[in-house]
Design an enzyme around this catalytic site. Structure first.
Site, PDB file in Angstrom:
ATOM      1  N   HIS A 148      12.951 -22.860 -11.894  1.00  0.00           N
ATOM      2  CA  HIS A 148      12.850 -24.144 -12.599  1.00  0.00           C
ATOM      3  C   HIS A 148      14.015 -24.357 -13.548  1.00  0.00           C
ATOM      4  CE1 HIS A 148      11.482 -22.371 -16.440  1.00  0.00           C
ATOM      5  NE2 HIS A 148      10.693 -21.587 -15.722  1.00  0.00           N
ATOM      6  N   CYS A 164       9.429 -16.167 -14.419  1.00  0.00           N
ATOM      7  CA  CYS A 164      10.069 -17.275 -13.699  1.00  0.00           C
ATOM      8  C   CYS A 164      11.583 -17.135 -13.765  1.00  0.00           C
ATOM      9  CB  CYS A 164       9.651 -18.609 -14.315  1.00  0.00           C
ATOM     10  SG  CYS A 164       7.960 -19.086 -13.924  1.00  0.00           S
TER      11      CYS A 164
END
Length: 189
Positions: A148, A164
């Site tokens: 992301h 992440c």
């Protein structure tokens, strides 16, 4: 030519001063001036094409957490290399997944494990420039992990996340536009 440069610099200065997200094509009138994204190199680690001999299909993503780099395979000898932020100690992982979903300006609901560690976090955030998932997100299988964007570009090249993979917004937009749902993601830890 000098007048055009002055006009562009003045306009960009005004946009930045008003808080316009420069990586967002809908909010930045100069976005397409650079071929669909801010010029590579606007983040702390420039996006670049590199020699990458491999046996992977084009479109495969290789994440090397030690290097803190993401490689998008172009062909049998080249890849696009992006700088990324990775999981801090205790939150790094490896494996093979596929991109199961892609979202523009995704909303964020911190997982319960994260809320236990950080009860100060909001329970939900709508998508937008202040959202920690940034401009785009690509979801990895049925895991809680994503590739992301980030509203903290200084974390790129660092080990700071809860697992992440963070990218500057212009890089995550570039990657998002190049990959499809179902693409293989190989995380090497």
């Amino acid at each position: 030519m000098t007048r055009l440069f002055t006009v562009i610099v003045t306009a960009v200065t005004l946009l930045v001063g008003t808080g316009v997200a420069m990586a967002d094509p809908e909010m930045n009138p100069f976005f397409n001036l650079f071929g669909g994204g801010a010029p590579s190199g606007t983040g702390p680690i420039p996006r670049t094409t590199v020699s990458f001999p491999n046996n992977y299909a084009p479109g495969t993503i290789i994440i090397n957490t030690r290097e803190r780099r993401l490689y998008l395979i172009q062909n049998s000898s080249q890849a696009l290399r992006y700088g990324i932020g990775v999981g801090r100690d205790g939150f790094r992982w490896g494996g093979v997944h596929r991109i199961s979903a892609k979202k523009e300006w995704p909303s964020w609901t911190p997982p319960s494990q994260m809320l236990r560690r950080r009860p100060d976090l909001p329970r939900h955030m709508v998508g937008g420039p202040d959202n920690p998932l940034g401009a785009r997100a690509m979801y990895l299988g049925s895991t809680l992990y994503r590739i992301h964007g980030s509203n903290e570009p200084e974390t790129i090249g660092q080990a700071v996340s809860s697992g992440c993979f963070r990218m500057v917004n212009d890089d995550v937009i570039d990657l998002y536009n190049r990959v499809h749902v179902g693409a293989t993601v190989i995380v090497k830890n």
